[in-house]
Design a protein around this motif. Structure first.
Motif, PDB file in Angstrom:
ATOM      1  N   GLU A  94       1.101  -0.811   0.013  1.00 40.36           N
ATOM      2  CA  GLU A  94      -0.004   0.057  -0.379  1.00 40.36           C
ATOM      3  C   GLU A  94       0.729   1.654   0.157  1.00 40.36           C
ATOM      4  O   GLU A  94       1.633   1.631   0.915  1.00 40.36           O
ATOM      5  N   PRO A  95       0.750   2.108  -1.062  1.00 37.93           N
ATOM      6  CA  PRO A  95       1.402   3.315  -1.389  1.00 37.93           C
ATOM      7  C   PRO A  95       1.236   4.361   0.027  1.00 37.93           C
ATOM      8  O   PRO A  95      -0.203   3.909   0.297  1.00 37.93           O
ATOM      9  N   GLY A  96       2.338   5.079   0.880  1.00 34.59           N
ATOM     10  CA  GLY A  96       2.547   5.338   1.566  1.00 34.59           C
ATOM     11  C   GLY A  96       1.753   7.150   1.479  1.00 34.59           C
ATOM     12  O   GLY A  96       1.821   7.336   0.016  1.00 34.59           O
ATOM     13  N   GLU A  97       1.409   7.657   2.238  1.00 36.26           N
ATOM     14  CA  GLU A  97       0.886   8.789   2.748  1.00 36.26           C
ATOM     15  C   GLU A  97       3.055  10.051   1.667  1.00 36.26           C
ATOM     16  O   GLU A  97       3.293   8.958   2.135  1.00 36.26           O
ATOM     17  N   GLU A  98       2.281  11.640   2.347  1.00 34.01           N
ATOM     18  CA  GLU A  98       3.208  11.992   0.942  1.00 34.01           C
ATOM     19  C   GLU A  98       4.657  12.037   2.177  1.00 34.01           C
ATOM     20  O   GLU A  98       4.369  12.361   3.159  1.00 34.01           O
ATOM     21  N   GLY A  99       5.771  11.669   1.621  1.00 35.39           N
ATOM     22  CA  GLY A  99       6.778  11.639   2.519  1.00 35.39           C
ATOM     23  C   GLY A  99       6.697  10.154   3.745  1.00 35.39           C
ATOM     24  O   GLY A  99       8.052  10.012   4.599  1.00 35.39           O
ATOM     25  N   GLU A 100       5.763   9.359   3.364  1.00 38.46           N
ATOM     26  CA  GLU A 100       6.050   8.380   4.482  1.00 38.46           C
ATOM     27  C   GLU A 100       5.525   6.577   3.624  1.00 38.46           C
ATOM     28  O   GLU A 100       5.765   6.785   2.555  1.00 38.46           O
ATOM     29  N   PRO A 101       6.355   6.328   4.193  1.00 40.37           N
ATOM     30  CA  PRO A 101       7.192   5.161   3.648  1.00 40.37           C
ATOM     31  C   PRO A 101       5.989   3.686   3.015  1.00 40.37           C
ATOM     32  O   PRO A 101       4.707   4.057   3.424  1.00 40.37           O
ATOM     33  N   SER A 102       5.997   3.343   1.112  1.00 39.71           N
ATOM     34  CA  SER A 102       4.658   2.613   1.941  1.00 39.71           C
ATOM     35  C   SER A 102       5.168   1.073   2.521  1.00 39.71           C
ATOM     36  O   SER A 102       5.598   0.995   3.276  1.00 39.71           O
ATOM     37  N   ARG A 103       3.295   0.725   3.108  1.00 38.81           N
ATOM     38  CA  ARG A 103       3.305  -0.493   3.607  1.00 38.81           C
ATOM     39  C   ARG A 103       3.029  -0.892   3.073  1.00 38.81           C
ATOM     40  O   ARG A 103       2.485  -2.055   2.407  1.00 38.81           O
ATOM     41  N   VAL A 104       3.607  -3.336   3.877  1.00 35.10           N
ATOM     42  CA  VAL A 104       3.412  -3.956   3.366  1.00 35.10           C
ATOM     43  C   VAL A 104       2.219  -4.460   4.210  1.00 35.10           C
ATOM     44  O   VAL A 104       1.626  -4.782   5.579  1.00 35.10           O
ATOM     45  N   LEU A 105       0.950  -4.952   3.479  1.00 38.72           N
ATOM     46  CA  LEU A 105      -0.048  -5.649   4.119  1.00 38.72           C
ATOM     47  C   LEU A 105       0.070  -7.287   3.723  1.00 38.72           C
ATOM     48  O   LEU A 105      -0.192  -7.609   3.003  1.00 38.72           O
ATOM     49  N   THR A 106      -0.269  -8.144   4.736  1.00 39.76           N
ATOM     50  CA  THR A 106      -0.927  -9.412   5.277  1.00 39.76           C
ATOM     51  C   THR A 106      -2.003  -9.845   5.291  1.00 39.76           C
ATOM     52  O   THR A 106      -2.497 -10.945   5.200  1.00 39.76           O
ATOM     53  N   GLU A 107      -2.687  -8.907   6.527  1.00 43.91           N
ATOM     54  CA  GLU A 107      -4.117  -9.413   6.248  1.00 43.91           C
ATOM     55  C   GLU A 107      -4.869  -9.743   5.910  1.00 43.91           C
ATOM     56  O   GLU A 107      -5.301  -8.942   4.810  1.00 43.91           O
ATOM     57  N   GLY A 108      -5.810 -10.890   5.276  1.00 37.84           N
ATOM     58  CA  GLY A 108      -6.789 -10.828   4.383  1.00 37.84           C
ATOM     59  C   GLY A 108      -6.650 -11.226   3.260  1.00 37.84           C
ATOM     60  O   GLY A 108      -6.893 -11.699   2.541  1.00 37.84           O
ATOM     61  N   TYR A 109      -4.941 -12.034   3.585  1.00 43.22           N
ATOM     62  CA  TYR A 109      -4.365 -12.846   2.247  1.00 43.22           C
ATOM     63  C   TYR A 109      -4.095 -13.829   2.124  1.00 43.22           C
ATOM     64  O   TYR A 109      -3.071 -14.321   1.850  1.00 43.22           O
ATOM     65  N   GLN A 110      -4.209 -14.867   4.008  1.00 42.47           N
ATOM     66  CA  GLN A 110      -3.855 -15.767   4.202  1.00 42.47           C
ATOM     67  C   GLN A 110      -3.868 -16.872   3.085  1.00 42.47           C
ATOM     68  O   GLN A 110      -3.187 -17.976   3.050  1.00 42.47           O
ATOM     69  N   HIS A 111      -5.262 -16.883   2.445  1.00 42.56           N
ATOM     70  CA  HIS A 111      -5.659 -17.953   2.035  1.00 42.56           C
ATOM     71  C   HIS A 111      -5.237 -17.723   0.030  1.00 42.56           C
ATOM     72  O   HIS A 111      -4.733 -18.802  -0.362  1.00 42.56           O
ATOM     73  N   GLU A 112      -3.843 -16.740  -0.592  1.00 40.66           N
ATOM     74  CA  GLU A 112      -3.115 -16.621  -1.499  1.00 40.66           C
ATOM     75  C   GLU A 112      -1.260 -17.780  -0.837  1.00 40.66           C
ATOM     76  O   GLU A 112      -0.692 -18.483  -1.397  1.00 40.66           O
ATOM     77  N   ARG A 113      -1.486 -17.322   0.466  1.00 43.01           N
ATOM     78  CA  ARG A 113      -0.122 -18.249   0.803  1.00 43.01           C
ATOM     79  C   ARG A 113      -0.182 -19.882   1.278  1.00 43.01           C
ATOM     80  O   ARG A 113       1.072 -20.437   0.728  1.00 43.01           O
ATOM     81  N   GLU A 114      -1.147 -19.539   1.900  1.00 42.79           N
ATOM     82  CA  GLU A 114      -0.677 -21.400   2.685  1.00 42.79           C
ATOM     83  C   GLU A 114      -0.777 -22.472   1.057  1.00 42.79           C
ATOM     84  O   GLU A 114      -2.006 -22.327   0.768  1.00 42.79           O
ATOM     85  N   MET A 115      -0.290 -23.249   1.408  1.00 43.38           N
ATOM     86  CA  MET A 115       0.116 -23.902   0.258  1.00 43.38           C
ATOM     87  C   MET A 115       0.606 -25.289   0.586  1.00 43.38           C
ATOM     88  O   MET A 115       1.247 -25.388   2.921  1.00 43.38           O
ATOM     89  N   LEU A 116       0.223 -26.754   0.078  1.00 38.51           N
ATOM     90  CA  LEU A 116       0.682 -27.959   0.794  1.00 38.51           C
ATOM     91  C   LEU A 116       1.579 -28.118  -0.420  1.00 38.51           C
ATOM     92  O   LEU A 116       1.349 -28.329  -1.269  1.00 38.51           O
ATOM     93  N   THR A 117       2.480 -29.028  -0.076  1.00 32.91           N
ATOM     94  CA  THR A 117       4.227 -29.515  -0.435  1.00 32.91           C
ATOM     95  C   THR A 117       3.453 -30.620  -0.548  1.00 32.91           C
ATOM     96  O   THR A 117       2.952 -31.737  -0.286  1.00 32.91           O
ATOM     97  N   GLY A 118       4.860 -31.282  -1.352  1.00 26.56           N
ATOM     98  CA  GLY A 118       4.573 -32.538  -2.121  1.00 26.56           C
ATOM     99  C   GLY A 118       5.053 -33.576  -0.362  1.00 26.56           C
ATOM    100  O   GLY A 118       4.599 -34.556  -0.485  1.00 26.56           O
ATOM    101  N   ASP A 119       5.845 -33.380   0.631  1.00 24.24           N
ATOM    102  CA  ASP A 119       5.725 -33.835   1.879  1.00 24.24           C
ATOM    103  C   ASP A 119       4.308 -33.971   2.486  1.00 24.24           C
ATOM    104  O   ASP A 119       4.821 -34.386   3.930  1.00 24.24           O
ATOM    105  N   LEU A 120       3.364 -33.064   2.289  1.00 24.29           N
ATOM    106  CA  LEU A 120       2.228 -33.109   3.406  1.00 24.29           C
ATOM    107  C   LEU A 120       2.885 -32.034   4.370  1.00 24.29           C
ATOM    108  O   LEU A 120       2.420 -32.330   5.502  1.00 24.29           O
ATOM    109  N   ASN A 121       3.152 -30.998   4.024  1.00 26.56           N
ATOM    110  CA  ASN A 121       4.152 -29.879   5.338  1.00 26.56           C
ATOM    111  C   ASN A 121       2.848 -28.425   4.492  1.00 26.56           C
ATOM    112  O   ASN A 121       3.102 -28.203   3.422  1.00 26.56           O
TER     113      ASN A 121
END
Length: 331
Positions: A94-121
């Motif tokens: 998310e771009p920050g306001e003027e003079g502020e750095p951008s922010r990384v948002l992770t809440e609400g995107y857990q369904h995109e990150r969770e994966m199952l590996t070949g050894d069932l982890n």
């Protein structure tokens, strides 16, 4: 003379006619201005323009000022073909306001990150797809929603690549290979859809175990790293010990060969010397025996120290020899 009846007739004409003429003139001027405004368009340096006439594509235009037919006859669609775009998975920036750095948002995107590996982890994978639009006509017309198609295809490809790999590979050494294969596979799928998109890179941002089992994963990972360290140290010691042993072995063999050569030459010299002495002895045994005796005495007596000479029957020494002193003469 001016006909007064004509003047009276003109004065009697209603004013609505002149107002209508003025309105028509205004409308014509407005339409002319709109037409003149819609006759030209400008494309930025990173854009290419798709020109459509009555809904059919008639050509492409590059950056600069161009002419088109007004009133909806020609339609222009600007596409940023030289710009590198990206899609984020598992997080958003998310771009920050003027003079502020951008922010990384992770809440609400857990369904995109969770994966199952070949050894069932279970594992959390966040990644970025960078791409460019290389064919604007295909991008605009081949797919109804090209951006969503890109996201769906990228997620399917990444889940398949992670599902075909072990958790240890995804967390450590296999990340680069997974990203490279995912890029090639995603590009093949988009080419099959005639999407007009070229994938430039797939980058894995964060590959971590889920929060609830992260401590156990870290312990296992540390144990693997310790094992790899010990294996590397053992290989290093082996690589050092083997050449050292080979060198010491060669040095010992060389010393033994040198010692054998020296002893052989010394023995051969002793044989030659003995044969020469024997020859002289056979010619003059008494002289040779006496000479040998004197040579032995000369070599042995100086090592004996002080020698006292005692005559038989005498109670005290008569004289002694200082053989270690220069001259060695008795006093």
């Amino acid at each position: 003379m001016i006909d007064e009846s004509l003047i009276a007739k003109n004065d009697a004409q209603p004013p609505e006619a002149s107002v209508l003429a003025i309105n028509i003139l205004v409308v014509v001027l407005i339409l002319g201005g709109m037409a003149a405004q819609n006759l030209f368009y400008t494309a930025q340096p990173e854009e290419r323009v798709v020109i459509k006439r009555f809904g059919a594509v008639i050509g492409l235009a590059g950056p600069g000022l161009h002419f088109k037919l007004p009133f909806g006859i020609d339609e222009v669609h600007k596409v940023a073909t030289e710009r590198v775009l990206k899609q984020e998975f598992g997080f958003r920036i998310e771009p920050g306001e003027e003079g502020e750095p951008s922010r990384v948002l992770t809440e609400g995107y857990q369904h995109e990150r969770e994966m199952l590996t070949g050894d069932l982890n279970m594992i959390d994978v966040s990644w970025v797809v960078q791409y460019q639009i290389h064919d604007p006509v295909q991008y605009l017309h081949a797919l109804r929603e090209p951006e969503q198609t890109l996201r769906d295809s990228a997620e399917a490809v990444m889940r398949r690549r992670v599902g075909n790999s072990l958790a240890s590979e995804v967390l450590t050494t296999g990340r680069a290979d997974i990203a490279l294969r995912a890029r090639d596979e995603l590009q093949g799928a988009l080419d099959g859809y005639r999407s007009g998109i070229r994938v430039t890179a797939v980058e894995l941002q964060a590959v971590v175990p889920p929060q609830r089992v992260r401590a156990s994963f870290n312990e296992v990972n540390e144990a693997r790293q310790e094992r790899e360290r010990m294996i590397n140290e053992a290989i290093t010691k082996k690589n050092q010990a083997i050449p050292q042993a080979i060198g010491e072995g060669k040095r010992t063999v060389a010393e033994a060969e040198a010692y054998a050569f020296e002893r052989t030459r010394r023995a051969e010299g002793d044989v030659v010397r003995f044969q020469s002495i024997l020859k002289e002895y056979l010619q003059a045994p008494d002289v040779t025996r006496k000479r040998l005796y004197l040579e032995v005495i000369r070599d042995v007596v100086p090592k004996a120290g002080k020698i006292i000479v005692v005559q038989e029957g005498e109670s005290r020494p008569q004289s002694f020899l200082h053989l270690n002193e220069q001259g060695g003469s008795p006093k």
